[in-house]
Design an enzyme around this catalytic site. Structure first.
Site, PDB file in Angstrom:
ATOM      1  N   ASN A 105       0.866  -1.167   0.000  1.00 55.11           N
ATOM      2  CA  ASN A 105       0.000   0.000   0.000  1.00 55.11           C
ATOM      3  C   ASN A 105       0.905   1.219   0.000  1.00 55.11           C
ATOM      4  OD1 ASN A 105      -1.697   2.107   0.408  1.00 55.11           O
ATOM      5  ND2 ASN A 105      -2.745   1.228   2.172  1.00 55.11           N
ATOM      6  N   CYS A 125       0.650   6.068 -13.016  1.00 50.25           N
ATOM      7  CA  CYS A 125      -0.073   5.936 -14.292  1.00 50.25           C
ATOM      8  C   CYS A 125      -1.523   5.543 -14.061  1.00 50.25           C
ATOM      9  CB  CYS A 125       0.599   4.874 -15.154  1.00 50.25           C
ATOM     10  SG  CYS A 125       2.311   5.242 -15.531  1.00 50.25           S
ATOM     11  N   ASP A 128      -6.444   5.441  -9.659  1.00 49.15           N
ATOM     12  CA  ASP A 128      -7.899   5.444  -9.446  1.00 49.15           C
ATOM     13  C   ASP A 128      -8.351   6.882  -9.185  1.00 49.15           C
ATOM     14  OD1 ASP A 128      -8.022   2.668  -9.710  1.00 49.15           O
ATOM     15  OD2 ASP A 128      -7.493   2.366  -7.607  1.00 49.15           O
TER      16      ASP A 128
END
Ligand code: SAM
Length: 230
Positions: A105, A125, A128
């Protein structure tokens, strides 16, 4: 959840030997749990690497550079690792030794993996978008996280961003522009950077956006030198 996430206590305690066996100084050890030094450090990171298209393309473009994909989904991480192992094998062990993927994470544990000024490039890239305002804190570019990117990046290093969501592009530009450690890279330089083409055309999301005839918004930021102490 993060309970099942494994991460090192510090960059020094991270054991990279199973990820980059070809770069273990003095050859891979018999005992894989032993912490062994690599002949060079990881320098390029792909945050939220997804299925690994960028890594696989960059591995041969920058064959001397160790690169790491960080991905939060377990099954996707496993897929990318297996993809890289297969490519290594197909090349007779000669190529793709410089790429690997790890489950992490990145919003929480980046400084556990990388020491100050270790990285030369960070790729973000098609992150979300988290459209709703109450979800903005989940965005991967923020004032706090930018300070972590600035810590891990060396002066002169570059943060690469790309998205098909204009509002997210403007958000990323606004937050990186506002950060004292970053300056925007000029369009002229962006056009010359061979990694930009990879980011646009080799990522799985980039390919999807091309198929859907969508727009891609690119912005690069350079890590500046820290001001001298006064
Ligand atoms: N970068 C890839 C591409 O361009 O094809 C994948 C983009 S996908 C839309 C976003 C990815 O980020 C997903 O694979 C997701 O699991 C991953 N992700 C989201 N939050 C993350 C986090 N905090 N740490 C690591 N990966 C994360």
């Amino acid at each position: 959840s993060d309970h099942t996430l494994e991460y090192p206590e510090s960059p020094q305690s991270m054991n990279w030997s199973s990820f980059y066996p070809a770069y273990v100084a003095g050859g891979a050890p018999e005992d894989s749990t032993k912490i062994t030094k690599l002949s060079k450090d990881v320098e390029v990171v792909d945050i939220g690497c997804g299925f690994g298209g960028l890594l696989v393309a960059l591995a041969t473009l920058l064959p001397e550079t160790l690169m790491l994909g960080l991905e939060i989904r377990t099954s996707v991480t496993q897929f990318v690792q297996e993809r890289i192992w297969a490519l290594r094998e197909q090349s007779g062990g000669n190529l793709y030794q410089n790429a690997a993927c790890i489950r992490a994470n990145t919003m929480k544990f980046l400084p556990n993996f990388f020491k100050k000024a270790q990285l030369s490039k960070i790729f973000i890239c098609f992150p979300d978008p988290h459209f709703k305002a109450r979800k903005h804190k989940a965005r991967i570019v923020s004032t706090t996280l930018n300070s972590e990117y600035a810590y891990a990046l060396r002066p002169g290093g570059i943060v690469y961003t790309i998205t098909d969501v204009e509002a997210l592009h403007l958000w990323m530009v606004q937050h990186l522009d506002a950060h004292p450690s970053f300056v925007r890279v000029s369009n002229e330089e962006v056009e010359k950077d061979e990694c930009v083409n990879v980011m646009q055309n080799e990522t799985e999301e980039g390919k999807k956006v091309t198929r859907n005839k969508g727009q891609k918004f690119v912005a690069l930021f350079r890590r500046v030198e820290d001001p001298p102490w006064e």
